[in-house]
Design an enzyme around this catalytic site. Sequence first.
Site, mmCIF file in Angstrom:
data_model
loop_
_atom_site.group_PDB
_atom_site.id
_atom_site.type_symbol
_atom_site.label_atom_id
_atom_site.label_comp_id
_atom_site.label_asym_id
_atom_site.label_seq_id
_atom_site.Cartn_x
_atom_site.Cartn_y
_atom_site.Cartn_z
ATOM 1 N N ARG D 258 0.852 -0.966 -0.007
ATOM 2 C CA ARG D 258 0.083 -0.037 0.000
ATOM 3 C C ARG D 258 0.859 1.272 -0.010
ATOM 4 N NH1 ARG D 258 -0.994 2.596 4.716
ATOM 5 N NH2 ARG D 258 -1.369 0.719 6.147
ATOM 6 N N HIS D 262 -3.522 4.364 4.928
ATOM 7 C CA HIS D 262 -4.453 3.415 5.260
ATOM 8 C C HIS D 262 -5.866 3.741 4.934
ATOM 9 C CE1 HIS D 262 -6.992 0.261 7.098
ATOM 10 N NE2 HIS D 262 -7.452 1.257 7.674
ATOM 11 N N TYR D 271 4.698 5.245 11.130
ATOM 12 C CA TYR D 271 5.096 3.758 11.096
ATOM 13 C C TYR D 271 5.912 3.052 10.032
ATOM 14 C CZ TYR D 271 0.701 3.311 8.485
ATOM 15 O OH TYR D 271 -0.083 3.417 7.494
#
Lengths: 327, 327, 362, 362
Positions: D258, D262, D271
Site C-alpha cells: 500500500r 491506510h 510507522y
Amino acid sequence: MPLMNVLQAVNETLKQEMRRDDRVVVFGEDVGHEGGVFRATVDLQKEFGKDRCMDTPLAESGIVGVGIGMGLNGLIPVVEIQFMGFVYPAFNQIITHVARMRNRSRGRYTVPMTIRMPYGGGIRALEHHSESTEALFAHIPGLKVVVPSTPYDTKGLLASAIRDEDPVIFLEPKRIYRAFKQEVPEEEYLIPIGKAKVVKEGEDITIISWGASMREVLKATEMAEGKGIYPEVIDLRTIAPIDRETVIQSVKKTGRVLIVHEAPKTGGVGGELISIINEKAFLHLEAPPSRLTGFDTVFPLPKGEHHYIPSPERILKKITETVNYLT
Amino acid sequence: MPLMNVLQAVNETLKQEMRRDDRVVVFGEDVGHEGGVFRATVDLQKEFGKDRCMDTPLAESGIVGVGIGMGLNGLIPVVEIQFMGFVYPAFNQIITHVARMRNRSRGRYTVPMTIRMPYGGGIRALEHHSESTEALFAHIPGLKVVVPSTPYDTKGLLASAIRDEDPVIFLEPKRIYRAFKQEVPEEEYLIPIGKAKVVKEGEDITIISWGASMREVLKATEMAEGKGIYPEVIDLRTIAPIDRETVIQSVKKTGRVLIVHEAPKTGGVGGELISIINEKAFLHLEAPPSRLTGFDTVFPLPKGEHHYIPSPERILKKITETVNYLT
Amino acid sequence: MIYEDYNPMKKKMFQIMNEEGEIIQPQLMPDLGKEELLKMYRLMVQTRETDKKALLYQRQGRMLTYAPNLGQEAAQVGSALSLGKEDWMVPAFRELGAWLARGIEVNMVYLYWYGNEYGSKVPEGIKVLPVSVPIASQLQHAVGIAWASKLQEKDEVVMTYFGDGATSQGDFGEAMNWAGVYQTPTIFFCQNNQFAISVPRGSQTASETIAQKSIAYGMPGIQVDGNDIFAVYVATKEAVKRARNGGGPTLIEAFTYRLGAHTTSDDPTRYRSDQEVEAWKKKDPIDRMKKYLMREGLLTEEEDEKIAQEYINIAEDAFKYVEANGEIELEDIFKYQFKEMTPQLKEQLEEYKEFLRGRGEA
Amino acid sequence: MIYEDYNPMKKKMFQIMNEEGEIIQPQLMPDLGKEELLKMYRLMVQTRETDKKALLYQRQGRMLTYAPNLGQEAAQVGSALSLGKEDWMVPAFRELGAWLARGIEVNMVYLYWYGNEYGSKVPEGIKVLPVSVPIASQLQHAVGIAWASKLQEKDEVVMTYFGDGATSQGDFGEAMNWAGVYQTPTIFFCQNNQFAISVPRGSQTASETIAQKSIAYGMPGIQVDGNDIFAVYVATKEAVKRARNGGGPTLIEAFTYRLGAHTTSDDPTRYRSDQEVEAWKKKDPIDRMKKYLMREGLLTEEEDEKIAQEYINIAEDAFKYVEANGEIELEDIFKYQFKEMTPQLKEQLEEYKEFLRGRGEA
Ligand SMILES: Cc1ncc(C[n+]2csc(CCOP(=O)(O)OP(=O)(O)O)c2C)c(N)n1
Ligand SMILES: Cc1ncc(C[n+]2csc(CCOP(=O)(O)OP(=O)(O)O)c2C)c(N)n1
Ligand SMILES: [Mg+2]
Ligand SMILES: [Mg+2]
C-alpha cells in the site's frame, strides 16, 4: 490545573495508572507504536516499553480472550477495541468468560480487565463506526458498564475502572473526544462506578442521559430554561449497575422524566430506567416517562447521520411535551 | 390430527418447508447424519439428501456467515445453533451482516435466513446451556425474534420464519421440547410474526410472558383464579417487533401488568414492555407494572437452577401483590 | 530434538511404544524410574476407574450429564505429567486424567459434574483453570496466561487442551497465531479423538493431519500416538522445555479415540460402527502400558487389581462426600457476580428470601 | 499446472513479469491480444486516476474517509479479470480496481465514500457484494455463495478479497477450513500489502508467508508478485478454472504494498520509512506494465496520456453527479430494515417527520 479534552484525559489516566501499578498493561490493534487510531494511547509504548503497551494481531476475540489470561496471571489488562462496532467478534469471550470467571470459580479466579472502546456516532464515519450498543453489555450479569461525558469524569472513572477487581466495559464517546477542554487535576482521584451525577438541579422534569448526548441535553435544557422550564439533569455515568437512588430521588421531586440516548429505542437502556422508575416512584409520576433515542434502524451513513442523533431541538420538544402532559 | 410435542413440530415443519420449497436447506453442528443433539432435524438428511441437510464444521460464525452467503445466492438457509449459549461466536455475523444486508444494499441483497436455537433453562444442563438472552437480539435493528410456547404455534411460527424474506431468530424453549403434546394439523398454516396471542381472557391483571415460562404462568393463573383473581394472559410469541396493540388493549382493560421472563431482570425484554405500556397506556395504570424474572446473575448450575426460574408460586405472589396494590 | 527431525507434512505419527507395549524407539524412551512409571500407570488407572464410577452414578440418576474420557487416558496423563507445579493447565471439559495428574481431588471433579459451581473452585496452589465449555475459547486464555508469564519472567509454561472439533473454531486460529507472533510458552495439545460429537474428523477439516496446521502459524507441530503414553510424555516434555527456554509455542496432535459416548446424552452407535470401536479397543492405552510394565517385571496382575480397587474406593468415598455436601447455598448464586454485591443483587436476593420465608423455607 | 509445481513452503514468489516489465517466464505468459492487454492496462489506469481524484475531493472536504489503493492496482484488476460475468466478487473495502473491473461505475463508488447507502446498491446483473468493513467477515459469505453455487450446480466461482491483517481473524480460519471441507469454488485472494493500518505484516503472524497458511486447510496456496498483473491474472485464472471444475478452493497471496495511507485519517509516516516506500515505488505495477506495452509497441506516451485524461474526466463527471445527487431521503433510513416497515418504524418515522414539519423542514 491543566486543561484537557476527553482523549487527553484517557491518555493521562492510562499513564498515571501504568506508573502507579506496573501490573497494568495496555494493548490492542495499533495502540502500541502508533498510539491508537485516535491517539488515546500515544507515548505509552515510548514511556513504558513494548512489554507494557503492545500492538496485537487483528483479532478482537484474541484481544479480549488473551486479556482474560493475562488477568488470570497477575496482570491488569486495559485493552482497546478500535471501535465499538468491532467488539462483536469478542462477544463470546466477554459473555461466556469475562463476565463469568469469578462466579464460575466461586471467586478463585477473577478478570480485572478494562475494555475500552470509542463509541457512538457523530463523526461522519463509515459503517459500524457509529453504533451505541451499551444495552447489550448492560444486560449481561457480571459486567459493569461506564460512560463518561467530560474530561474530568473520564479520568476519575477510568482510574476506578482499571483499579476495579472486576471487568469494566469503558465506553468513550468519540464525538466529544476533542470537543471541549476542562480543567483536570494532575493528582489522582477516583469517581466511584455506580454513581450517577446530578449535573443540574431543577424541578420540572428529570432528564437522564449519558455520554456524548449530555451536550445536546444541556443545550436543550438551556433552551427550556429560556421558556421557563427548569429540568433536573442527571448524567448516569454508569449504565450497569444503575444508580437507582439518584434517579428515584430526582423523579420523586419532579414527577416527570425524559431519557435521552443515541442507541435504538427498542431494548435500549431507557426501557430499564423507565421500569425502575415505575417500580420505585410510580405514585410520583405525573406524566408517562418518555424517551428520545436513536431510531430502530441501522445507524445511517454520514449523509443521514444528522437525522439519527437526538438534537437539542428534538430534546426540547420532548421536554415540552412531557412537562405539558395533562397540565 | 396428529399429536405432537414442540420438538416434533419443529421436525415436521422443517420437512414440510423443505418439501414445499427446494431452496430450503438445513445445516449446523450434528444436524445431518445425527439429526441434531435434540433430534430436531432427524430424518431430514435421509429424506432430502446431503445437499439439503448438512453437518458443518464446529464453527458458529461460519454457520451464520456461510448461511448469509447461501441466502445471497438463491437458497433459504435454516441453520441450527446447538444451544443459544453458543451463538456468541456468531454475533459479529448476526449484528454486522445478517441484520444489515438489506439496509446496507438498499434492498439489493437480503438474508432470508432462519436461525434456530434451543433456548432457556430447566433441563439441568451444564454451563452455557440454560441462558435466555433474547433481549440482545431484540435490541438489534433488522432482526425479528420469535419464541413459540406450544407445538401448534411452533409449526405456524416456524413456517412463517422460514418464508420470511428477512432474517428471523427462532428460539425454541428446550424445557418444553418434550413436555407435552398437542394436536397439530398436518396441513400447512402460518402464524404471523409480530402478533401476540391472548391465551386467556381476564380482568384483573395482564400477565405477559413467552416461551417455556408460559406454563408456569398458566399454573399461577389457575392458582390465582382459585383465589378469585382473574388474569388476562398474553403469550407474546414475537419478541421483536412487539405486538404493542394486543398488549396495550389488554392493559387498558386490566390496569395492572406483570411480565414474567427467565432472562435476567436488568435490560430484559420486560423493561421494553413496561416502557411501551407507559407510553401508550399511562393513564390506565392502577399499579406499577411489575416484573418477575431471572436474577441479575449467571444462570446457576443444576443445583441452583430451581431458585432461578420463576416458579408458579413466585408468579402468584407477584400477581397478588400487583393486584392488591393500593386497593 | 524430536521436533527438529519432525516434519508434519510427512504424516508420520510419532510413537515410542507400539500396541503390544513394545518399545520401538528405545533411544527416545524417557529416563523414568519404577516409581515414575508406576505413577503414570496409576494415574491412568485412576482416571479410568473414576470415569467408570461417574458413568455409573450418572446412569443411576445421581449425577448429571457427564463427558467420559475412556480411551484418552494416556494423552491426558502423559501430557499433564510433563508439566511442573509452576505450570498452568487450561482444560476443555474432557480432561479428567489431566485434572487428576495435576493433583485435583476426585471430590472436586465429581462436585462439578454434580452441578455445583464449587467443583470449579480450584484449590489455591494448583494452576488449573475451570472447565471451559465454549469450544476453543480457552485457547485464548492459555495464550494470555503464557504471555503474562513471559512478560513477568515467571518461567511458567501453559498447556491447553482441546479436541479435533475445536480446530474449526475461529478462536483456535486466533490463539495459535497470537502465540506464534509473541512466542508465548503455550503448548496446544489437541486430543484428536476422531469425533466432535457425531462429526468425524474427516468432515471437520480437509487438512490431512491436525499437526500440519502449525505451519500456518510458524510453529512446530507434531502428530503423536495419543495412546502411547511415552510418546505423549516425551513430545510434551520437549515442547515444555523449549517453551520454558523461550522457544515459543508448539502444536501437538495426540491421535487417539473416544471409546465412549460424547456425553451421557449421546448415543454413539448412531454415527459409528462397532468394528471401528473394537479396532480401537485393541489400541487401549492402559492395556498397552500394563503389558509393558508386566514385561518389565514392574507390575503383577495382583498389584494391578489392588491399584484399581484403591481408586474405586477413592471414587466411592468422593461421591459419598459429594452427595452429602453437594447442595448449594442460595447466597452463592448472588455472591460471586462481583467482588461486592450491587444494590440490585442485594435487593433481588432479599426479595427471593422473603418469598422463601413466606413459605417457611428460609 | 502452476499449482502442481508450486510448494508454498519453498517461499518462492510466482512471477511472470519483472520490475522492468520483462517477461521472465514466457511459457507462462497468458495468451492475450492487444485489446485484452490494453483493457488490463486501462483498468489499472482508471483505478489510479479514480483513486487520486477521490483523495483530492477528500482533502477538499467534499468526500468523507476514503481508503486509497495506490500500488495495488495489478492485484485487484488482474484477479477480477480472471472472473466471468457469472462469477461473484466479495470485497473488503479497498478493492476499487476490482469494482471497476467488474463493471461498477465510478458514480457508485464515489456515492459510497460520499456517505450514502445507495453506493452499495450494486446494479442488478453484477454479482458484487457491498463493501464489508468488519475484517475477514466477508470470507464466510464468499464460502456460502460458493457452496450455494455448488449445491445448485450453477458453476459460479467466488473471489473474495482481504488483507494480510485479516488472516489473524477467526473468520479467516473458519472460512478457509469450511471451504476445504466442502470443496467450495472459492478463491481466497489476500492482498498482502504489508500493513494492517500501522501493524506490519511481520507482527501479524509468525508464518513466513501467507500462502503457506493454505496447508492448514488442505488446499493449494501460492504467493504471487502482486505488482505483476500477468502473474496475478494467471494464478487467479487457473484457480478459477480449477474451482469451476470442482477442484475446490485456493489461497492466493498477492505480495504487494500500500503506497498510500491506510485511509485518509491515517498518517503512514508514523510507522514506516520513506526509503521503504520509495523502494516499493520502483515496483509500481502500472509503470511495469506500461514498460511492457511500450516495448511491445502497444502503447505510446501520447496514448497513455489520453487514457489517463479519459478517466480523469469520467471521475470528475462522476463526482459532479454525486454532489448533485448524493443526499439521502429520510424515508430510506427506515425503509430497508425489513421488507415491510414495522409499526414501530412507521411511528418513529412519523414522529420525526412531525418534528420536521413543526420546524417547517418537511
Ligand atoms: C462454541 C460451542 N459450540 C458448540 C458446543 C457444543 N459441543 C460441545 S462438545 C462439542 C464437540 C467437541 O468436539 P471436540 O472439539 O473434538 O472435543 P471432544 O468432544 O471430542 O473431546 C460440541 C459441538 C460448544 N460446547 N461450544
Ligand atoms: C473486526 C474489525 N476490527 C477492526 C477494524 C478496523 N480496521 C479497519 S482496516 C484495519 C486493518 C486491515 O488490515 P488488512 O486486513 O491488512 O487490510 P488493508 O487495510 O491493509 O487493506 C483495521 C484494524 C475493522 N474494520 N474490523
Ligand atoms: Mg473430538
Ligand atoms: Mg494490509
